[in-house]
Design a protein around this motif. Structure first.
Motif, PDB file in Angstrom:
ATOM      1  N   PHE A  29       0.841  -1.208   0.000  1.00  0.00           N
ATOM      2  CA  PHE A  29       0.000   0.000   0.000  1.00  0.00           C
ATOM      3  C   PHE A  29       0.876   1.258   0.000  1.00  0.00           C
ATOM      4  N   ALA A  30       1.980   1.221   0.720  1.00  0.00           N
ATOM      5  CA  ALA A  30       2.875   2.373   0.791  1.00  0.00           C
ATOM      6  C   ALA A  30       3.534   2.666  -0.555  1.00  0.00           C
ATOM      7  N   LEU A  31       3.609   1.673  -1.428  1.00  0.00           N
ATOM      8  CA  LEU A  31       4.201   1.872  -2.745  1.00  0.00           C
ATOM      9  C   LEU A  31       3.258   2.564  -3.732  1.00  0.00           C
ATOM     10  N   LEU A  32       1.977   2.587  -3.408  1.00  0.00           N
ATOM     11  CA  LEU A  32       0.996   3.210  -4.303  1.00  0.00           C
ATOM     12  C   LEU A  32       1.128   4.729  -4.263  1.00  0.00           C
ATOM     13  N   PRO A  33       0.713   5.401  -5.352  1.00  0.00           N
ATOM     14  CA  PRO A  33       0.729   6.870  -5.340  1.00  0.00           C
ATOM     15  C   PRO A  33      -0.170   7.424  -4.229  1.00  0.00           C
ATOM     16  N   ASP A  34       0.200   8.596  -3.703  1.00  0.00           N
ATOM     17  CA  ASP A  34      -0.521   9.183  -2.573  1.00  0.00           C
ATOM     18  C   ASP A  34      -2.001   9.394  -2.868  1.00  0.00           C
ATOM     19  N   GLU A  35      -2.321   9.858  -4.066  1.00  0.00           N
ATOM     20  CA  GLU A  35      -3.714  10.116  -4.419  1.00  0.00           C
ATOM     21  C   GLU A  35      -4.529   8.822  -4.434  1.00  0.00           C
ATOM     22  N   LEU A  36      -3.940   7.744  -4.948  1.00  0.00           N
ATOM     23  CA  LEU A  36      -4.619   6.452  -4.953  1.00  0.00           C
ATOM     24  C   LEU A  36      -4.784   5.923  -3.526  1.00  0.00           C
ATOM     25  N   GLN A  37      -3.781   6.123  -2.680  1.00  0.00           N
ATOM     26  CA  GLN A  37      -3.897   5.720  -1.278  1.00  0.00           C
ATOM     27  C   GLN A  37      -5.066   6.437  -0.614  1.00  0.00           C
ATOM     28  N   ALA A  38      -5.176   7.737  -0.858  1.00  0.00           N
ATOM     29  CA  ALA A  38      -6.263   8.522  -0.256  1.00  0.00           C
ATOM     30  C   ALA A  38      -7.616   8.030  -0.755  1.00  0.00           C
ATOM     31  N   ASP A  39      -7.730   7.776  -2.060  1.00  0.00           N
ATOM     32  CA  ASP A  39      -9.004   7.310  -2.607  1.00  0.00           C
ATOM     33  C   ASP A  39      -9.377   5.929  -2.071  1.00  0.00           C
ATOM     34  N   LEU A  40      -8.400   5.030  -1.963  1.00  0.00           N
ATOM     35  CA  LEU A  40      -8.680   3.691  -1.437  1.00  0.00           C
ATOM     36  C   LEU A  40      -9.049   3.733   0.048  1.00  0.00           C
ATOM     37  N   THR A  41      -8.412   4.622   0.802  1.00  0.00           N
ATOM     38  CA  THR A  41      -8.751   4.781   2.216  1.00  0.00           C
ATOM     39  C   THR A  41     -10.178   5.284   2.361  1.00  0.00           C
ATOM     40  N   LYS A  42     -10.552   6.240   1.533  1.00  0.00           N
ATOM     41  CA  LYS A  42     -11.920   6.766   1.545  1.00  0.00           C
ATOM     42  C   LYS A  42     -12.909   5.672   1.148  1.00  0.00           C
ATOM     43  N   LEU A  43     -12.581   4.889   0.142  1.00  0.00           N
ATOM     44  CA  LEU A  43     -13.448   3.797  -0.302  1.00  0.00           C
ATOM     45  C   LEU A  43     -13.656   2.773   0.807  1.00  0.00           C
ATOM     46  N   ARG A  44     -12.596   2.437   1.485  1.00  0.00           N
ATOM     47  CA  ARG A  44     -12.697   1.441   2.558  1.00  0.00           C
ATOM     48  C   ARG A  44     -13.565   1.933   3.718  1.00  0.00           C
ATOM     49  N   ALA A  45     -13.551   3.235   3.964  1.00  0.00           N
ATOM     50  CA  ALA A  45     -14.334   3.794   5.068  1.00  0.00           C
ATOM     51  C   ALA A  45     -15.826   3.890   4.741  1.00  0.00           C
ATOM     52  N   MET A  46     -16.179   3.819   3.461  1.00  0.00           N
ATOM     53  CA  MET A  46     -17.585   3.957   3.053  1.00  0.00           C
ATOM     54  C   MET A  46     -18.387   2.714   3.427  1.00  0.00           C
ATOM     55  N   GLN A  47     -19.662   2.912   3.647  1.00  0.00           N
ATOM     56  CA  GLN A  47     -20.571   1.803   3.938  1.00  0.00           C
ATOM     57  C   GLN A  47     -20.877   1.051   2.654  1.00  0.00           C
ATOM     58  N   PRO A  48     -21.071  -0.255   2.731  1.00  0.00           N
ATOM     59  CA  PRO A  48     -21.407  -1.020   1.533  1.00  0.00           C
ATOM     60  C   PRO A  48     -22.708  -0.512   0.911  1.00  0.00           C
ATOM     61  N   GLY A  49     -22.769  -0.557  -0.391  1.00  0.00           N
ATOM     62  CA  GLY A  49     -23.972  -0.118  -1.088  1.00  0.00           C
ATOM     63  C   GLY A  49     -23.647   0.463  -2.441  1.00  0.00           C
ATOM     64  N   ASP A  50     -24.661   1.088  -3.042  1.00  0.00           N
ATOM     65  CA  ASP A  50     -24.521   1.626  -4.396  1.00  0.00           C
ATOM     66  C   ASP A  50     -23.515   2.767  -4.462  1.00  0.00           C
ATOM     67  N   GLU A  51     -23.498   3.605  -3.436  1.00  0.00           N
ATOM     68  CA  GLU A  51     -22.558   4.734  -3.426  1.00  0.00           C
ATOM     69  C   GLU A  51     -21.108   4.245  -3.429  1.00  0.00           C
ATOM     70  N   ARG A  52     -20.854   3.224  -2.658  1.00  0.00           N
ATOM     71  CA  ARG A  52     -19.502   2.667  -2.597  1.00  0.00           C
ATOM     72  C   ARG A  52     -19.117   2.021  -3.929  1.00  0.00           C
ATOM     73  N   LYS A  53     -20.061   1.292  -4.539  1.00  0.00           N
ATOM     74  CA  LYS A  53     -19.788   0.675  -5.839  1.00  0.00           C
ATOM     75  C   LYS A  53     -19.485   1.735  -6.888  1.00  0.00           C
ATOM     76  N   ALA A  54     -20.243   2.817  -6.868  1.00  0.00           N
ATOM     77  CA  ALA A  54     -20.026   3.900  -7.834  1.00  0.00           C
ATOM     78  C   ALA A  54     -18.643   4.524  -7.627  1.00  0.00           C
TER      79      ALA A  54
END
Length: 181
Positions: A125-150
């Motif tokens: 994870f540390a090897l990924l670009p900072d922007e991708l790390q931030a987006d993946l962290t935000k995705l992981r924090a989201m609740q399951p559902g349509d918003e997360r899939k989108a």
């Protein structure tokens, strides 16, 4: 090449092979003799006492092995049961088994394996670009559902559109056929 030359080459090779084997045998016997500097009777007595010691410690060792095997069996049974579930129940059950493994519920060896796995994931994870790390962290924090899939699909598209860099784009193109929706 003549027959007499061939015999000479073969003869030389056999002679060299024999010499190498003789030297190796001499070295092994010299090491063996220096390792056993005590008389034969002492060696036999030491061997007997070592055998007694090993036999007396064997049940403890076998108990530890049995415990480790029972821990592995319990871990595998919990993982199998978690994988049989569907949806969010499956996710929650797998997280619980992983947390229990990290806490040592399934023994030291499985705890160490879980720690190593977490360390490897953190390193990748540390090897990924900072922007991708931030987006993946935000995705992981989201609740399951349509918003997360989108949002997940937005990340995928951004990766394919070279939004995170060339290497991420290459990886996304290779993984595109394996994505689940």
């Amino acid at each position: 090449m003549t027959a007499s030359t061939l015999k000479t080459i073969v003869g030389r090779r056999l002679w060299i092979t024999g010499l190498v084997l003789a030297i190796a045998a001499a070295l092994v016997s010299a090491l063996w003799l220096t390792a056993s500097s005590q008389p034969a009777s002492a060696t036999i007595a030491q061997t007997a006492s070592t055998l007694d010691t090993e036999l007396s410690q064997d049940p403890a060792t076998s108990d530890a092995k049995a415990d480790a095997k029972a821990d592995r069996t319990a871990f595998h049974a919990a993982m199998k049961a978690a994988r049989m579930l569907k949806g969010q129940e499956r996710v929650d059950a797998l997280k619980k088994v992983a947390a229990d493994a990290k806490a040592g519920k399934y023994g030291d060896r499985i705890e160490k394996r879980a720690d190593r796995r977490a360390d490897r994931r953190a390193a990748v994870f540390a090897l990924l670009p900072d922007e991708l790390q931030a987006d993946l962290t935000k995705l992981r924090a989201m609740q399951p559902g349509d918003e997360r899939k989108a949002y997940r699909n937005e990340i995928r598209q951004k990766a394919l559109d070279d939004g995170y860099g060339d290497k991420v784009k290459e990886a996304a193109e290779k993984l595109k056929g394996h994505w689940r929706d």
